[in-house]
Scaffold this active site. Sequence first.
Site, PDB file in Angstrom:
ATOM      1  N   SER A 101       0.851  -1.198   0.000  1.00 31.42           N
ATOM      2  CA  SER A 101       0.000   0.000   0.000  1.00 31.42           C
ATOM      3  C   SER A 101       0.885   1.246   0.000  1.00 31.42           C
ATOM      4  O   SER A 101       1.685   1.428   0.928  1.00 31.42           O
ATOM      5  CB  SER A 101      -0.889   0.026   1.249  1.00 31.42           C
ATOM      6  OG  SER A 101      -1.396   1.344   1.446  1.00 31.42           O
ATOM      7  N   HIS A 109      -1.211  -1.201  -4.249  1.00 32.28           N
ATOM      8  CA  HIS A 109      -2.475  -0.876  -3.580  1.00 32.28           C
ATOM      9  C   HIS A 109      -2.536   0.617  -3.268  1.00 32.28           C
ATOM     10  O   HIS A 109      -1.610   1.183  -2.686  1.00 32.28           O
ATOM     11  CB  HIS A 109      -2.584  -1.687  -2.276  1.00 32.28           C
ATOM     12  CG  HIS A 109      -3.899  -1.595  -1.582  1.00 32.28           C
ATOM     13  ND1 HIS A 109      -4.976  -2.384  -1.922  1.00 32.28           N
ATOM     14  CD2 HIS A 109      -4.313  -0.801  -0.562  1.00 32.28           C
ATOM     15  CE1 HIS A 109      -5.996  -2.084  -1.123  1.00 32.28           C
ATOM     16  NE2 HIS A 109      -5.622  -1.132  -0.298  1.00 32.28           N
ATOM     17  N   ASP A 140      -4.765   3.529  -1.421  1.00 31.68           N
ATOM     18  CA  ASP A 140      -5.835   3.819  -0.449  1.00 31.68           C
ATOM     19  C   ASP A 140      -6.363   5.230  -0.667  1.00 31.68           C
ATOM     20  O   ASP A 140      -5.787   6.204  -0.197  1.00 31.68           O
ATOM     21  CB  ASP A 140      -5.286   3.664   0.969  1.00 31.68           C
ATOM     22  CG  ASP A 140      -5.091   2.204   1.294  1.00 31.68           C
ATOM     23  OD1 ASP A 140      -3.965   1.809   1.642  1.00 31.68           O
ATOM     24  OD2 ASP A 140      -6.061   1.439   1.163  1.00 31.68           O
ATOM     25  N   MET A 183      -8.901   8.095  -0.024  1.00 34.64           N
ATOM     26  CA  MET A 183      -9.761   8.499   1.091  1.00 34.64           C
ATOM     27  C   MET A 183     -10.320   9.905   0.858  1.00 34.64           C
ATOM     28  O   MET A 183      -9.581  10.801   0.456  1.00 34.64           O
ATOM     29  CB  MET A 183      -8.965   8.502   2.394  1.00 34.64           C
ATOM     30  CG  MET A 183      -8.326   7.177   2.713  1.00 34.64           C
ATOM     31  SD  MET A 183      -7.318   7.290   4.202  1.00 34.64           S
ATOM     32  CE  MET A 183      -6.518   5.696   4.163  1.00 34.64           C
ATOM     33  N   HIS A 197      -8.370   1.043  -3.848  1.00 33.33           N
ATOM     34  CA  HIS A 197      -9.311   0.856  -2.726  1.00 33.33           C
ATOM     35  C   HIS A 197      -9.992   2.191  -2.460  1.00 33.33           C
ATOM     36  O   HIS A 197      -9.379   3.108  -1.917  1.00 33.33           O
ATOM     37  CB  HIS A 197      -8.490   0.376  -1.509  1.00 33.33           C
ATOM     38  CG  HIS A 197      -9.268   0.233  -0.255  1.00 33.33           C
ATOM     39  ND1 HIS A 197      -8.657   0.002   0.961  1.00 33.33           N
ATOM     40  CD2 HIS A 197     -10.596   0.275   0.010  1.00 33.33           C
ATOM     41  CE1 HIS A 197      -9.568  -0.085   1.909  1.00 33.33           C
ATOM     42  NE2 HIS A 197     -10.755   0.069   1.354  1.00 33.33           N
ATOM     43  N   MET A 200     -12.128   4.404  -0.472  1.00 29.75           N
ATOM     44  CA  MET A 200     -12.768   4.673   0.808  1.00 29.75           C
ATOM     45  C   MET A 200     -13.470   6.026   0.689  1.00 29.75           C
ATOM     46  O   MET A 200     -13.035   7.046   1.256  1.00 29.75           O
ATOM     47  CB  MET A 200     -11.723   4.662   1.934  1.00 29.75           C
ATOM     48  CG  MET A 200     -11.218   3.258   2.238  1.00 29.75           C
ATOM     49  SD  MET A 200      -9.749   3.213   3.257  1.00 29.75           S
ATOM     50  CE  MET A 200      -8.491   3.238   1.967  1.00 29.75           C
ATOM     51  N   MET A 232     -11.359  -5.551   5.761  1.00 28.28           N
ATOM     52  CA  MET A 232     -10.563  -4.615   6.557  1.00 28.28           C
ATOM     53  C   MET A 232     -10.226  -5.258   7.893  1.00 28.28           C
ATOM     54  O   MET A 232     -11.122  -5.695   8.619  1.00 28.28           O
ATOM     55  CB  MET A 232     -11.335  -3.312   6.799  1.00 28.28           C
ATOM     56  CG  MET A 232     -11.507  -2.430   5.576  1.00 28.28           C
ATOM     57  SD  MET A 232      -9.999  -2.041   4.705  1.00 28.28           S
ATOM     58  CE  MET A 232      -9.047  -1.203   5.969  1.00 28.28           C
ATOM     59  N   ASP A 261      -6.517  -6.183   4.499  1.00 31.43           N
ATOM     60  CA  ASP A 261      -5.913  -4.852   4.499  1.00 31.43           C
ATOM     61  C   ASP A 261      -5.892  -4.263   5.906  1.00 31.43           C
ATOM     62  O   ASP A 261      -6.931  -3.959   6.478  1.00 31.43           O
ATOM     63  CB  ASP A 261      -6.765  -3.956   3.576  1.00 31.43           C
ATOM     64  CG  ASP A 261      -6.158  -2.597   3.365  1.00 31.43           C
ATOM     65  OD1 ASP A 261      -6.773  -1.808   2.625  1.00 31.43           O
ATOM     66  OD2 ASP A 261      -5.092  -2.315   3.940  1.00 31.43           O
TER      67      ASP A 261
HETATM   68  C1  DX5 Z   1      -6.589   1.822   6.073  1.00 31.43           C
HETATM   69  C2  DX5 Z   1      -5.635   1.491   4.954  1.00 31.43           C
HETATM   70  C3  DX5 Z   1      -4.490   0.717   5.548  1.00 31.43           C
HETATM   71  C4  DX5 Z   1      -3.368   0.479   4.596  1.00 31.43           C
HETATM   72  C5  DX5 Z   1      -2.414  -0.560   5.142  1.00 31.43           C
HETATM   73  O1  DX5 Z   1      -7.626   2.577   5.590  1.00 31.43           O
HETATM   74  O2  DX5 Z   1      -6.320   0.733   3.967  1.00 31.43           O
HETATM   75  O3  DX5 Z   1      -5.003  -0.487   6.018  1.00 31.43           O
HETATM   76  O4  DX5 Z   1      -3.848   0.011   3.406  1.00 31.43           O
HETATM   77  O5  DX5 Z   1      -2.029  -0.146   6.368  1.00 31.43           O
HETATM   78  P1  DX5 Z   1      -0.936  -0.940   7.236  1.00 31.43           P
HETATM   79  O6  DX5 Z   1      -0.418  -2.090   6.414  1.00 31.43           O
HETATM   80  O7  DX5 Z   1       0.127   0.098   7.499  1.00 31.43           O
HETATM   81  O8  DX5 Z   1      -1.670  -1.385   8.456  1.00 31.43           O
HETATM   82 ZN    ZN Z   2      -6.567  -0.335   1.445  1.00 31.25          ZN
END
Ligand code: DX5
Ligand code: ZN
Length: 216
Positions: free
Chosen positions: A8, A33, A35, A37, A66, A68, A137, A175
Amino acid sequence: MRALVAPSILSADFNNLGEDIEMINQSEADYIHFDVMDGVFVPNISFGIPVIEHVKKIAKKPLDVHLMIVDPDKFIEPFVEAGASIITVHYEACRHLHRTVQLIKSFGAKASVCLNPHTPVAVLEDIIGDLDMVLLMSVNPGFGGQEFIENTYRKVAQLRELIDSTDTDCKIEIDGGVNYETGKKLLDKGADVLVAGSFVFSAGNPKEIISGLKSL
Ligand code: DX5
Ligand code: ZN
């Protein structure tokens, strides 16, 4: 089967993002990956389409995006246009999930649905056959580096049972809080893809960490 690994970039060094992408290109990682947001669906804002567009120009691995965000339907086409190969939407953000999944597929991307820690696997019973992947998650979405939620192991086993009861080859992606210890247990329960942000990028040897996750 060896694990699939999706680093990620939420935890990457954004002052040297090109170098971190090159590291992933040369590593055994299977996906990159992202993320995304919006500060509404989750209490944080990360990055969006311009970052995906720029990374796409140098990436040698499929982009696993992903979302969010609230109301993801509006952004499926722009993210596919920007270079997303896999689009994950949150079950909790979709009013008409079946329509959203069909929309993702209509643009040629793989369709994935994400469940927050509190959302039971059973909500996917009537759509699992349409999905290319389910993302569970294992932390509350919004931030990297959080503590792994142990109940995720139970959900992986339930999801594996649900998928195996259909003739779909839907993948299970996890994740949040993934490292060697949690990753091994997740794979033993039936997970396929491990997303790892802080575990990969906080290490001095990220390529070796990725190879280590691959060989769990
Ligand atoms: C949360 C993110 C995290 C990220 C990975 O919204 O989606 O989970 O991808 O985070 P680590 O691997 O640092 O827990
Ligand atoms: Zn993610």
